[in-house]
Design a protein around this motif. Structure first.
Motif, PDB file in Angstrom:
ATOM      1  N   ASN A  89      -4.026   4.258  -6.159  1.00  0.00           N
ATOM      2  CA  ASN A  89      -3.688   4.428  -7.571  1.00  0.00           C
ATOM      3  C   ASN A  89      -3.563   3.070  -8.242  1.00  0.00           C
ATOM      4  O   ASN A  89      -2.573   2.381  -8.100  1.00  0.00           O
ATOM      5  CB  ASN A  89      -2.380   5.213  -7.694  1.00  0.00           C
ATOM      6  CG  ASN A  89      -2.017   5.483  -9.136  1.00  0.00           C
ATOM      7  OD1 ASN A  89      -2.675   4.996 -10.049  1.00  0.00           O
ATOM      8  ND2 ASN A  89      -0.966   6.261  -9.344  1.00  0.00           N
ATOM      9  N   LYS A  90      -4.586   2.698  -8.989  1.00  0.00           N
ATOM     10  CA  LYS A  90      -4.614   1.353  -9.557  1.00  0.00           C
ATOM     11  C   LYS A  90      -3.751   1.228 -10.806  1.00  0.00           C
ATOM     12  O   LYS A  90      -3.514   0.132 -11.293  1.00  0.00           O
ATOM     13  CB  LYS A  90      -6.055   0.981  -9.951  1.00  0.00           C
ATOM     14  CG  LYS A  90      -7.064   1.125  -8.846  1.00  0.00           C
ATOM     15  CD  LYS A  90      -6.908   0.039  -7.809  1.00  0.00           C
ATOM     16  CE  LYS A  90      -8.021   0.143  -6.769  1.00  0.00           C
ATOM     17  NZ  LYS A  90      -7.691  -0.588  -5.547  1.00  0.00           N
ATOM     18  N   THR A  91      -3.329   2.354 -11.353  1.00  0.00           N
ATOM     19  CA  THR A  91      -2.590   2.240 -12.608  1.00  0.00           C
ATOM     20  C   THR A  91      -1.096   2.037 -12.375  1.00  0.00           C
ATOM     21  O   THR A  91      -0.370   1.750 -13.305  1.00  0.00           O
ATOM     22  CB  THR A  91      -2.784   3.488 -13.485  1.00  0.00           C
ATOM     23  OG1 THR A  91      -2.377   4.624 -12.730  1.00  0.00           O
ATOM     24  CG2 THR A  91      -4.222   3.632 -13.918  1.00  0.00           C
ATOM     25  N   SER A  92      -0.652   2.207 -11.167  1.00  0.00           N
ATOM     26  CA  SER A  92       0.777   2.017 -10.944  1.00  0.00           C
ATOM     27  C   SER A  92       0.981   1.091  -9.762  1.00  0.00           C
ATOM     28  O   SER A  92       0.967   1.515  -8.619  1.00  0.00           O
ATOM     29  CB  SER A  92       1.415   3.387 -10.761  1.00  0.00           C
ATOM     30  OG  SER A  92       2.221   3.431  -9.658  1.00  0.00           O
ATOM     31  N   PRO A  93       1.111  -0.195 -10.030  1.00  0.00           N
ATOM     32  CA  PRO A  93       1.183  -1.177  -8.956  1.00  0.00           C
ATOM     33  C   PRO A  93       2.397  -0.955  -8.061  1.00  0.00           C
ATOM     34  O   PRO A  93       3.442  -0.522  -8.533  1.00  0.00           O
ATOM     35  CB  PRO A  93       1.329  -2.509  -9.708  1.00  0.00           C
ATOM     36  CG  PRO A  93       1.113  -2.219 -11.136  1.00  0.00           C
ATOM     37  CD  PRO A  93       1.296  -0.768 -11.356  1.00  0.00           C
ATOM     38  N   ARG A  98       3.900  -5.927  -7.918  1.00  0.00           N
ATOM     39  CA  ARG A  98       4.689  -6.364  -9.071  1.00  0.00           C
ATOM     40  C   ARG A  98       5.399  -7.675  -8.792  1.00  0.00           C
ATOM     41  O   ARG A  98       5.497  -8.549  -9.654  1.00  0.00           O
ATOM     42  CB  ARG A  98       5.726  -5.302  -9.439  1.00  0.00           C
ATOM     43  CG  ARG A  98       5.112  -4.169 -10.210  1.00  0.00           C
ATOM     44  CD  ARG A  98       6.093  -3.046 -10.453  1.00  0.00           C
ATOM     45  NE  ARG A  98       5.314  -1.826 -10.671  1.00  0.00           N
ATOM     46  CZ  ARG A  98       5.624  -0.896 -11.561  1.00  0.00           C
ATOM     47  NH1 ARG A  98       6.690  -1.017 -12.283  1.00  0.00           N
ATOM     48  NH2 ARG A  98       4.851   0.160 -11.698  1.00  0.00           N
ATOM     49  N   ASN A 103       6.227  -9.672 -12.045  1.00  0.00           N
ATOM     50  CA  ASN A 103       6.587  -8.598 -12.953  1.00  0.00           C
ATOM     51  C   ASN A 103       7.760  -7.794 -12.402  1.00  0.00           C
ATOM     52  O   ASN A 103       7.656  -6.629 -12.097  1.00  0.00           O
ATOM     53  CB  ASN A 103       5.344  -7.718 -13.139  1.00  0.00           C
ATOM     54  CG  ASN A 103       5.532  -6.700 -14.214  1.00  0.00           C
ATOM     55  OD1 ASN A 103       6.553  -6.686 -14.887  1.00  0.00           O
ATOM     56  ND2 ASN A 103       4.548  -5.841 -14.369  1.00  0.00           N
ATOM     57  N   GLU A 420     -12.054   2.975  -3.735  1.00  0.00           N
ATOM     58  CA  GLU A 420     -10.798   2.562  -4.378  1.00  0.00           C
ATOM     59  C   GLU A 420      -9.901   1.776  -3.447  1.00  0.00           C
ATOM     60  O   GLU A 420      -9.087   0.971  -3.891  1.00  0.00           O
ATOM     61  CB  GLU A 420     -10.004   3.803  -4.797  1.00  0.00           C
ATOM     62  CG  GLU A 420     -10.700   4.689  -5.762  1.00  0.00           C
ATOM     63  CD  GLU A 420     -10.048   6.060  -5.774  1.00  0.00           C
ATOM     64  OE1 GLU A 420      -9.961   6.704  -4.715  1.00  0.00           O
ATOM     65  OE2 GLU A 420      -9.656   6.488  -6.863  1.00  0.00           O
TER      66      GLU A 420
ATOM     67  N   VAL B 839      -0.940   0.001 -16.078  1.00  0.00           N
ATOM     68  CA  VAL B 839      -1.921  -0.793 -16.806  1.00  0.00           C
ATOM     69  C   VAL B 839      -2.445   0.032 -17.982  1.00  0.00           C
ATOM     70  O   VAL B 839      -2.718   1.220 -17.829  1.00  0.00           O
ATOM     71  CB  VAL B 839      -3.076  -1.133 -15.853  1.00  0.00           C
ATOM     72  CG1 VAL B 839      -4.119  -1.971 -16.573  1.00  0.00           C
ATOM     73  CG2 VAL B 839      -2.532  -1.868 -14.646  1.00  0.00           C
ATOM     74  N   GLU B 945       0.857   7.018 -15.474  1.00  0.00           N
ATOM     75  CA  GLU B 945       2.257   6.601 -15.501  1.00  0.00           C
ATOM     76  C   GLU B 945       2.682   6.108 -16.866  1.00  0.00           C
ATOM     77  O   GLU B 945       3.829   6.245 -17.253  1.00  0.00           O
ATOM     78  CB  GLU B 945       2.482   5.488 -14.469  1.00  0.00           C
ATOM     79  CG  GLU B 945       2.368   6.001 -13.070  1.00  0.00           C
ATOM     80  CD  GLU B 945       3.486   5.501 -12.181  1.00  0.00           C
ATOM     81  OE1 GLU B 945       4.430   4.883 -12.699  1.00  0.00           O
ATOM     82  OE2 GLU B 945       3.391   5.727 -10.969  1.00  0.00           O
TER      83      GLU B 945
END
Lengths: 605, 1029
Positions: A89-93, A98, A103, A420, B839, B945
């Motif tokens: 899942n690339k959208t939630s590191p 982080r 971050n 992925e 992101v 998210e």
């Protein structure tokens, strides 16, 4: 009329009876018997032991999501220069990603599990925090209830274990935050819990004093009863004590601190070389116990090193383990780091080129991309631990998960470099894994996974570092039973791995064996031997060398030429590793600061 | 129990055949206030069972036994006439008068009844007829819009599980707000009582009315009384209703073509390859390959157009001087919405059957002593398909192109994953579950008039026993399931499992309660005095839980001077087992006063205003409904959960220890009840010769000592919140009595009755408003005000403030107007706050940076909207009668609340789920024409998210107005009834939930569930017949 009077009497009798009953026995009979109170638990030797058993479970383990204090199945290695974390899942590191990106902050610090909404980075409470401190304190508080008919050895053992566990939990906190509130009491809800942080020195002193109490109480000899093996013993206490003293002697703390302000919450405020001596002496004590030996099953260094983490980890089968979270067979670690190219792949912890380059050649010389022979065949004739730790392009496995005679292809467009979950560094993690037994692609199989908090090789490396810092390569602890030098213990570690001795290595490299050169050598030896064991992240901080490291990690782009030869480009920057001065320490969770105005945040956060 | 009924029936028969033939004969006729003959009035000789009833012309003939020369003429709803027979006793004319103007009505109050005229508390009473009008079998759903001061939320229409949430005057605590409900004086399971059996329904709202309930009264009290017999000939009443039910609203899902199109778009957005080819899309569009490219409409394929509900009630009542009875039996059959399939081996519909019976018996043993025995029994049978959730849980998620129900080779389609099993297999082949619940309730009552000690004194006593028990039976069988995909491949997904039946029992529940009281009421000239002292005790055994119980003393004193100045004092002194010895008992007093201005001599009778009473009250009440916490004063040690996280392995071999022991929640020996300080001021008034009446109450409550977790305690204590669902170890801090909530509002009620010749009409309206505010709750110090629950409503929604979608120009762009990627990710322009949840790309949701620190994180989560519970609620009933026809219309509405939808209810492709109409308004990165006016963010094939954070985007105003009920009835005229020898026949038709006006998309505004998995609320079309013999 008669009936009427009769009824009145009856009524009065009924009322009277009820009143009498309700007064005589309080109808609200107090505490129902269903309750298990502290008394019922600690006045029974078996229950008391079960309570202490549970206190052990507060230890984290990066090898499985179930115990992981970092969100997203990440290992701390991915927040250091050892690796980057690749996930589907690339959208939630993940938490490690982080942290790498800088971050994170006080509001990221979670309390229990990721889904409690507090953040991604744990351990102030659960998996190495105050939740476990309380368990040890509660045990110590009620230990006096233990029945007299139990043996003194049993009572002392339980008490000693509790002291050890209290120190262990505070150690986890100390490692991340520096001076922390050292809690030596099982608070009641009505107590004043607005406790301030202890200074760095006080924290170290409390840790040492708890461990000393534990050492006094725990049996003189190692455990041999099958139900006791694996519990904390004097060896565990001494090894932890050595580790704490080694940290305390390190530059980060043994001086005026990160900003030179002598902030007593995070440093001693002065330098004292004798702190190294103390650390060396305690490490020597562990060696002198004679209870531990390096794991030595297997014909090659690669196999010995590989199997150390998958062999059953307590007692005679694995005498290297000092304190570890042992688990029954599972394939969690394999599942979390499963290379692309397989069903159910996850990517996971992908080792960095920087780490790969740090592995020596098999003969002890250094690897060098400028050397055309090295650059043409970078994975040839390396330290055997490289092969046991890292999956690289061309790595061959007779059995890998559900495939046989499998060769990895991480070159551009190779089978393991697509999708992925493809690695960005061209490497996958192999340490801790046993893909001949665990097959995440078919959801079958499993193996033991030992998550080491303390192992003998680490103690030897601690000794080497402390001894060298205090007295150089020839220093030996005065009055030790088996006095050894830093070089002696390094040789033990290297021989097990199948690497040449220190003296020989130095000769080959053509550099003199002096304190400075040995220091650098030890730094690298720790990096290799203890890779992915949550050491490097802290080591580069306590040595204060992190400022000198690049703020990124590299991967290797391997292109396949038309003639089937490979070209390696090891300079690809794949991930930033943001480091600011504040990152020397973890931030105290904002929620905790909000609750406790007496707490002072670490500098820079 | 059967025997009891038989006995009652036998009594009944005996009574009707009793004949005495002695002494003088009385004949006469009875007429009502309209000079119409009264049929079926009872004429009884006083002190005997000798009686008769009037015939169709209102005439009667009674031969007196001679024991008494007094005859009593009674008729339901009319005052009794006592007539001493002397001299000429033939052709007597009697005119009966309607029982009381409303002023003399009695009102059920705590532990007694009072004349309405002397009431000074805030009490609303609803008539039985109003409740029956709703034609809903669940009583909680019948009161919506009918009672001032009550806020209801109807969450689901699932047969047998369709209870509404009820809030009396809103919410005043962060713990349970459910009111105390007493049925005939005993706390009972009341929701499944047939509305037909109910005599009155009282809502006790202020301190004066509820103080007698002490520690249990703070959330308000509902008092329900069931019907009892009256002296007279047996009256047999049969009513039957049949309704068709259908969902009020079903969501609008997109078909396979759109599903595939949007899926491709979402995958492209996520940087993945599209899943469906152009050819696939053509198949979906044309529908020419139903096996490989199905287009399933699950709502159409698996739900009936309408399901049936039937309700039959039969009751008989009557009585003599010696014995009065009310017996009833009723049956409810409610069918679920699922279609039945001919190959279903078992009935898999979600059905609910209920069988109720009741016998309320009163015996006058002596002149002074009455005994009563009430027995109630109920059997509830709930059936559903053999899987945990409702079918709606599956069909909300399954994409339309998932797979055919039956594959081309005849095998059943389905996945291995339990949460997405094909609905066809589930409801045709999976067996069923049934749950039976038996409820048995019995009460024994005694009442002794003790005028022989002093006039006005009486003594009463009541012992009650409730029990309920459940049993279950699951028939489980699983067929082989094959997946047939669009490439024509078969995969075996699930093995066949043979039939197995499992049964179980529990939970069981029982309660024993006891109360005894002395009452005194007497009038001395202008002074009315009454008093009561009562002792009460009850204990509950709930399954394996540790029993809980209460005991307490209750006192009441009232004084009225010339019916003009009214004073009342109520008090409860209670103890609850929930609390430790030192904090177990509490005293809760309340004072109230009233002034009936219209009784004053200066008051001019001829004024428009015909009646006016001003009331005020103040008092303290407790609440011990403190959630799941029990015995908080003790700390418990538990076995650690059976989970590898709680196991440490020791030993030389793989030697596992047993699970360890852990501390439970800490004890708090100071824990006690919540305390409510309530004040109320109001008036009752009547205008225009009593035609118009208006009541208004304003209330204020301050609830203190609310049990709440002290979040401000630092975590170094080692414990945190015990209630977090993530916390499997149940460890944590004990709640303390620290919370404070205030709750203010008004409730208002109005009615007007008018008549124009034969046409009579009425208007009844009510309005309730309540707003609460958390004054203090110990939350972990939040950094910013907007993060705090303090100062806001209970249940306040918190989330991000959505300020639209990111546009391309919000990002760093290169020379070609393409996104600049750093580390593979786009970069926001300097100055635009950076979300930390995930992101973002153009088209993703953008949130307000509340604290202005340049990043969007938990500090930017603030209060958005209101809470789930409406702040106001209103109802308006319009009714008319003309000759035999009657009509009534109930409009009901609520507002001042927000509801939050998430997951499948509103998000795209959630858990590989489907898409709905509103997703068409999405931002499509490849179609610039959508950029400006997109109403939905960029689509994602996996949970996003960033976009799926709780935010203003997903909360909706819950304001709605419903045509809740519309009923038309016709009562046959007496001329026809005479011929067929019946007292009354009424036929009626009604509809409930007919129209709803609101702004909530796709789902009902009252939905209890935010994820769309609930059984929908239902609309009923109902016809019924009511016959009285």
């Amino acid at each position: 009329m008669k009936i009427k009077k009769y009824m009145v009497y009856i009524s009065l009798i009924v009322i009277g009876e009820i009143l009498i009953f309700s007064c005589a026995n309080d109808p609200f009979y107090a505490v129902p018997i269903e309750f298990n109170s502290a008394l019922t638990v600690f006045s029974d030797s078996m229950r008391a032991e079960q309570f202490v058993n549970n206190a052990y479970t507060e230890s984290p383990a990066d090898v499985s999501n179930s115990f992981n204090w970092l969100d997203g199945n990440a290992m701390l290695a991915s927040a250091s220069d050892e690796a980057m974390h690749v996930q589907r899942n690339k959208t939630s590191p993940s938490a490690a990603s982080r942290m790498s990106a800088g971050n994170w902050g006080p509001s990221n610090m979670r309390l229990y599990r990721s889904s409690d909404g507090a953040g991604e980075i744990g351990s102030w409470m659960k998996w190495g925090g105050y939740h476990g401190v309380r368990k040890a304190n509660t045990a110590l508080k009620y230990m006096y209830l233990l029945p007299e008919n139990t043996t003194l050895r049993f009572r002392n053992r339980l008490k000693g274990e509790s002291y050890f566990l209290r120190a262990r939990q505070h150690w986890f906190l100390f490692q991340k935050w520096g001076g922390i509130p050292y809690v030596r009491k099982a608070f009641e809800a009505s107590d004043d819990v607005q406790v301030p942080r202890n200074t760095f020195k006080e924290t170290v002193d409390f840790l040492i004093s708890d461990l000393d109490s534990a050492i006094m109480l725990l049996p003189k000899d190692p455990y041999d009863a099958p139900w006791e093996i694996g519990r904390a013993d004097r060896g565990s206490c001494l090894a932890l004590k050595a580790k704490i003293l080694l940290y305390a002697a390190s530059k980060l703390y043994n001086g005026t601190g990160v900003d030179g302000t002598k902030n007593e919450l995070i440093c001693y405020g002065n330098y004292d070389i004798n702190r190294w001596k103390l650390a060396a002496e305690v490490a020597q004590e562990v060696i002198d116990l004679g209870w531990y030996i390096l794991y030595n099953e297997g014909t090659t260094g690669e196999i010995r090193y590989q199997k150390l983490f998958n062999a059953w980890g307590a007692g005679t089968p694995n005498r290297e383990v000092i304190h570890a979270r042992l688990r029954g067979t599972n394939r969690d670690t394999e599942k979390d780091n499963f290379p692309a190219g397989f069903t159910n792949s996850t990517g996971g912890t992908c080792p960095s080129q920087d780490l790969v380059d740090a592995y020596e050649m098999k003969d002890g010389t250094l690897f060098d991309w400028q050397n055309p022979a090295h650059a043409a065949n970078p994975y040839l004739n390396r330290d055997p631990r490289f092969y046991a730790s890292i999956i690289y392009n061309g790595a061959k496995y007779s059995k890998f998960a559900n495939k046989t005679n499998y060769t990895f292809q991480t070159f551009v467009d190779g089978e393991n470099a697509k999708g992925e979950t493809a690695t960005e560094t061209s490497y996958y993690l192999y340490k801790f894994m046993d893909y001949s037994e665990s097959k995440p692609d078919v959801n079958k199989g499993g193996t033991f996974h030992n998550w080491m908090e303390l192992r003998y090789a680490e103690v030897l490396l601690m000794y080497a570092e402390a001894a060298n810092e205090f007295g150089g390569p020839d220093y030996k602890v005065v009055g030790a039973k088996n006095p050894v030098t830093a070089v002696d213990v390094l040789n033990l570690v290297r021989r097990r791995a199948g690497m040449p001795d220190v003296e020989e290595t130095f000769l080959k490299r053509g550099i003199p064996l002096n304190q400075d050169n040995l220091r650098n050598f030890i730094y690298n030896e720790r990096r290799i031997e203890l890779a992915f064991e949550n050491q490097r992240y802290y080591d580069v901080r306590r040595w204060m060398i992190i400022d000198t490291l690049p703020q990124y990690i590299r991967g290797c782009r391997i292109s396949k030429n038309s003639d089937n030869t490979l070209t390696y480009d090891p300079t690809v920057i794949v991930e930033n590793k943001i480091f600011e001065r504040k990152h020397y320490f973890f931030p105290i969770p904002q929620v905790e600061l909000n609750r406790n105005p007496n707490l002072i945040q670490n500098p820079g956060w | 129990m059967k025997k009891t009924i038989l006995l009652c029936v036998a009594f009944l028969l005996l009574l009707s055949t009793e004949i005495h033939a002695q002494g003088r004969t009385v004949t006469g006729s009875i007429i009502d206030e309209l000079n119409e003959p009264v049929i079926g009035a009872n004429i009884v000789e006083e002190g005997t069972t000798n009686g008769t009833s009037s015939d169709l012309k209102g005439n009667f003939r009674l031969e007196l036994s001679g024991k008494s020369n007094v005859i009593i003429i009674s008729y339901i709803g009319y005052k009794n006439i006592y007539f001493k027979v002397s001299g000429n006793s033939t052709n007597l004319k009697f005119k009966i008068e309607p029982e009381a103007t409303e002023l003399e009505d009695v009102v059920v109050v705590g532990y007694g009844i009072q004349k309405k005229a002397s009431i000074v508390g805030a009490i609303t009473q609803v008539k039985s007829e109003d409740l029956q009008q709703s034609s809903v079998p669940n009583l909680t759903n019948a009161i919506a819009g009918r009672v001032a001061g009550v806020i209801t939320v109807m969450g689901s229409g699932k047969p047998g599980a369709d209870d509404s949430q009820i809030y009396i005057r809103g919410q005043a605590t962060t713990n349970s707000t459910s009111p105390l409900v007493l049925v005939d004086g005993i706390e009972r399971d009341w929701k499944q009582i047939d509305p037909e059996d109910i005599e009155s329904f009282s809502v006790l709202k202020d301190a004066s009315a509820t103080a007698v309930y002490g520690v249990r009264g703070a959330n308000g009290v509902l008092l329900i009384t069931t019907k009892r017999g009256k002296i007279g000939k047996p009256i047999l009443n049969i009513s039957t209703q049949t309704a068709i039910q259908q969902p009020i609203r079903t969501p609008k899902y997109l078909n396979s073509y759109w599903y595939a199109t949007l899926m491709n778009e979402a995958l492209t957005n996520d940087g993945k390859a599209p899943e469906y080819t152009e050819q696939d899309l053509q198949h979906y569009l044309a529908g020419d390959s139903p096996y490989t490219h199905p287009d399933n409409d699950y709502y159409k394929d698996f739900l009936k157009k309408g399901s049936i509900q039937q309700l039959i009630n039969m009751n008989a009542s009557g009585g003599t001087e010696f014995m009065k009875y009310y017996i009833s039996a009723n049956v409810l059959y409610q069918e679920g919405l699922y279609k039945e399939f001919s190959n279903a081996l078992y009935d898999t519909n979600t059905n609910y059957n209920r069988y109720n019976f009741r016998s309320n018996l009163d015996f006058s043993v002596t002149k002074n002593l009455t005994l009563g025995v009430d027995l109630t029994g109920r059997l509830e049978v709930r059936k559903q398909p053999n899987f945990g959730a409702d079918l709606f849980d599956k069909i909300r998620r399954l994409p339309p192109n998932w797979q055919p129900y039956i594959n081309p080779d005849g095998s059943l389609g389905g996945r291995s994953d339990e949460s997405r099993l094909a609905p066809y297999a589930l409801i045709s082949q999976y067996g069923n579950r049934s749950r039976n619940k038996n409820v048995l309730e019995g009460v024994f009552k005694l009442n002794e008039e003790m005028g022989y000690i002093t006039p006005g004194l009486s003594f009463r006593m009541m012992i009650g026993y409730n029990s309920s028990f459940e049993s279950r039976r699951d028939i489980s069988t699983k067929p082989e399931l094959w997946q047939y995909n669009r490439f024509g491949e078969y995969t075996l997904n699930r093995q066949r499992e043979d039939i197995s039946i499992s049964t179980g029992k529990g939970p069981g529940f029982r309660r024993v309660s006891f109360e005894t009281a002395l009452n005194y009421a007497r009038t001395f000239n202008d002074h009315d005095v009454s008093g009561m002292i009562l002792y009460q005790q009850s204990q509950d055994w709930n399954q394996w839980d540790i029993p809980t119980g209460y005991l307490g003393w209750v006192g009441r004193a009232t004084y009225a001077y010339k019916q003009r100045y009214l004073f009342e004092m109520n008090a409860g002194y209670n103890g609850s087992m929930q609390f430790s010895k030192d904090h177990r008992y509490g005293f809760f007093p309340a004072f109230s006063a009233g002034w009936v201005i219209s009784e004053e001599p200066f008051f001019n009778e001829d004024m428009i205003l015909s009646y006016l009473k001003i009331r005020g009250s103040y008092g303290e009440i407790g609440n011990d409904k403190i959630g799941d916490f029990k015995y908080l004063y003790e700390q418990i040690y538990n076995k650690a959960p059976n989970n590898q996280r709680f196991v440490w392995i020791f030993g030389e071999k793989n030697y596992t220890t047993s699970r360890g022991l852990i501390e439970g929640m800490l004890g708090n020996n100071k824990v006690s009840w919540e305390r409510a300080r309530k004040s109320n001021i109001g008036f009752d008034s009547k205008f225009l010769n009593n035609k118009l009446s208006i009541s208004l109450d304003a209330f204020m409550e301050r609830r203190t000592d609310i049990l709440a977790i002290p979040y401000s305690i630092p975590l170094v204590l080692g414990f945190n919140n015990p209630q977090n669902s993530e916390r499997e170890d149940k460890q944590g801090l004990p709640p303390e009595n620290i919370g404070i909530v205030t709750n203010k509002g008004i409730d208002f009620e109005l009615s007007y009755n008018g008549k124009i010749q034969n046409f009579s009409y009425f208007v009844k309206g009510n309005f309730t408003f309540a707003r609460n505010k958390i004054e203090r709750i110990d939350e972990e110090g939040k950094k910013y005000d907007w993060q705090k629950r303090e100062g806001k409503r209970i249940g306040q929604h918190f989330g991000y403030t959505d300020i639209g979608l990111f546009q391309l120009e919000d990002f760093e762009l290169d020379a070609n107007n393409q996104l600049v990627l750093i580390g593979g990710f786009p970069v926001l322009k300097e100055g635009i706050p950076i979300p930390t949840m995930g992101v973002v790309y153009p088209g993703d949701a953008r949130y307000d940076d509340l604290n202005g620190d340049g990043i969007i994180n938990s500090y930017d989560i603030g209060d958005i909207g209101k809470s789930n519970v409406p702040e106001f609620n209103y109802g308006l009933t319009l009714g008319a009668n003309y000759k035999g026809f009657d009509l009534s219309i109930l409009w009901q509405g609520a507002g001042g609340a927000h509801t939050y939808f998430n997951e499948d209810a509103i998000w795209e492709f959630y858990a590989q789920g489907k898409v709905m109409e509103h997703h068409l308004g999405r931002y499509n990165p490849n179609d610039p024409s959508t950029w400006e006016n997109a109403t939905y963010p960029r689509l994602h094939a996996v949970d996003s998210e960033n976009n799926h954070q709780k935010s203003t985007r997903w909360i909706f105003e819950r304001d709605y107005l419903r045509l809740k009920n519309l009923e038309i009835g016709y009562t046959l005229p007496k001329s026809i009834l005479e011929r067929i020898n019946l007292r009354k026949i009424r036929i009626f038709a009604n509809g409930t939930n007919l129209l709803t006006f609101d702004d909530v998309m796709n789902w009902d505004p009252e939905s209890s569930n935010s994820t769309g998995s609930m059984y929908p609320q239902l609309r009923n079309w109902n016809i019924g017949l009511n016959i009285t013999f």
